[in-house]
Design an enzyme around this catalytic site. Structure first.
Site, PDB file in Angstrom:
ATOM      1  N   LYS A   1      -7.046  -4.760  -3.065  1.00  0.00           N
ATOM      2  CA  LYS A   1      -7.845  -5.228  -1.932  1.00  0.00           C
ATOM      3  C   LYS A   1      -8.823  -4.143  -1.499  1.00  0.00           C
ATOM      4  CE  LYS A   1      -4.111  -3.965   1.274  1.00  0.00           C
ATOM      5  NZ  LYS A   1      -4.785  -2.988   2.121  1.00  0.00           N
TER       6      LYS A   1
ATOM      7  N   ASP B   1       0.792  -1.246   0.000  1.00  0.00           N
ATOM      8  CA  ASP B   1       0.000   0.000   0.000  1.00  0.00           C
ATOM      9  C   ASP B   1       0.822   1.292   0.000  1.00  0.00           C
ATOM     10  OD1 ASP B   1      -1.917  -1.950   0.259  1.00  0.00           O
ATOM     11  OD2 ASP B   1      -2.829  -1.136   2.069  1.00  0.00           O
TER      12      ASP B   1
ATOM     13  N   CYS C   1      -2.056  -2.306   7.724  1.00  0.00           N
ATOM     14  CA  CYS C   1      -2.012  -3.244   6.609  1.00  0.00           C
ATOM     15  C   CYS C   1      -0.712  -4.044   6.534  1.00  0.00           C
ATOM     16  CB  CYS C   1      -2.289  -2.507   5.303  1.00  0.00           C
ATOM     17  SG  CYS C   1      -3.966  -1.821   5.265  1.00  0.00           S
TER      18      CYS C   1
ATOM     19  N   HIS D   1     -10.641   7.191   1.166  1.00  0.00           N
ATOM     20  CA  HIS D   1      -9.263   7.121   0.672  1.00  0.00           C
ATOM     21  C   HIS D   1      -9.143   6.019  -0.368  1.00  0.00           C
ATOM     22  CE1 HIS D   1      -9.494   4.112   3.895  1.00  0.00           C
ATOM     23  NE2 HIS D   1      -8.578   3.439   3.207  1.00  0.00           N
TER      24      HIS D   1
ATOM     25  N   HIS E   1     -10.742   0.975  -3.182  1.00  0.00           N
ATOM     26  CA  HIS E   1     -12.083   1.021  -2.622  1.00  0.00           C
ATOM     27  C   HIS E   1     -13.117   1.535  -3.615  1.00  0.00           C
ATOM     28  CE1 HIS E   1     -10.618  -0.067   1.268  1.00  0.00           C
ATOM     29  NE2 HIS E   1      -9.830   0.989   1.372  1.00  0.00           N
TER      30      HIS E   1
END
Length: 205
Positions: A103, A9, A150, A78, A53
């Site tokens: 993800k 990430d 994460c 975000h 997302h």
């Protein structure tokens, strides 16, 4: 024993100036890039994960706060798919052949092992665990953002998948000191190794 590097990430929204910035995020992007430029050949596969997302009004199973976020289980909007904030940080330079995993697509994913491989070859696995098995990887080094969320979740799921795990702590950045210490304590309790990049490379050599 095959070894992989999982870059977690390192995205615009998690770095300085982003919607959910982690102090030191841009530093991690640059340092991971330098590490890869010098040592990518130490790994059989490099993986990069990304939050991806759905936009509001989808809350991604409650991941996006309705009202004020608590920064524990609910968060500001975000890394919405196909936005600038969801892109990798511009200082992150990944090698050719990197496996990309997305993800959080409508879900509350934290771990890269909950995500889906982007554009796998026909008949190839779509989960990270299966992809690593297919490539003969039995151990991973984990770096990226954020240590206390994460990165830790990915390391713990890697252990649950039966992989050897090292978290290269100098190539990570956390949201807060207390939560980072707590997260790394859980990771160590799961028999993952906490190491610096230099120490990890010395062990490989």
């Amino acid at each position: 024993m095959g070894r992989g590097l999982v870059v977690v990430d390192v995205q615009v929204d998690f770095c300085e100036g982003g919607a959910l910035a982690v102090a030191g995020g841009a530093r991690v992007a640059a340092q991971v890039s330098q590490y890869l430029a010098e040592h990518a050949d130490a790994y059989d596969v490099v993986v990069a994960t990304a939050d991806w997302h759905e936009p509001l009004p989808d809350t991604n199973d409650g991941h996006f706060a309705v009202g004020e976020p608590d920064y524990v289980t609910t968060w500001p909007v975000h890394c919405v798919r196909d936005t600038a904030g969801a892109a990798y940080h511009p200082d992150l330079h990944l090698p050719a052949g990197t496996v990309h995993v997305r993800k959080g697509q409508g879900r509350q994913d934290y771990s890269g092992f909950q995500g889906t491989v982007v554009d796998p070859p026909v008949g190839a696995p779509t989960t990270l665990a299966a992809t690593l098995r297919e490539r003969g990887v039995s151990a991973v080094d984990v770096v990226g953002l954020a240590t206390d969320h994460c990165v830790a979740a990915t390391a713990l799921d890697a252990r649950d998948a039966g992989l050897g795990v090292r978290v290269l702590t100098d190539l990570t950045a956390g949201v807060a000191v207390r939560t980072t210490i707590d997260a790394l304590t859980r990771v160590a309790a799961a028999e993952a190794v906490l190491a610096t990049a230099e120490a990890a490379l010395a062990d490989v050599d």
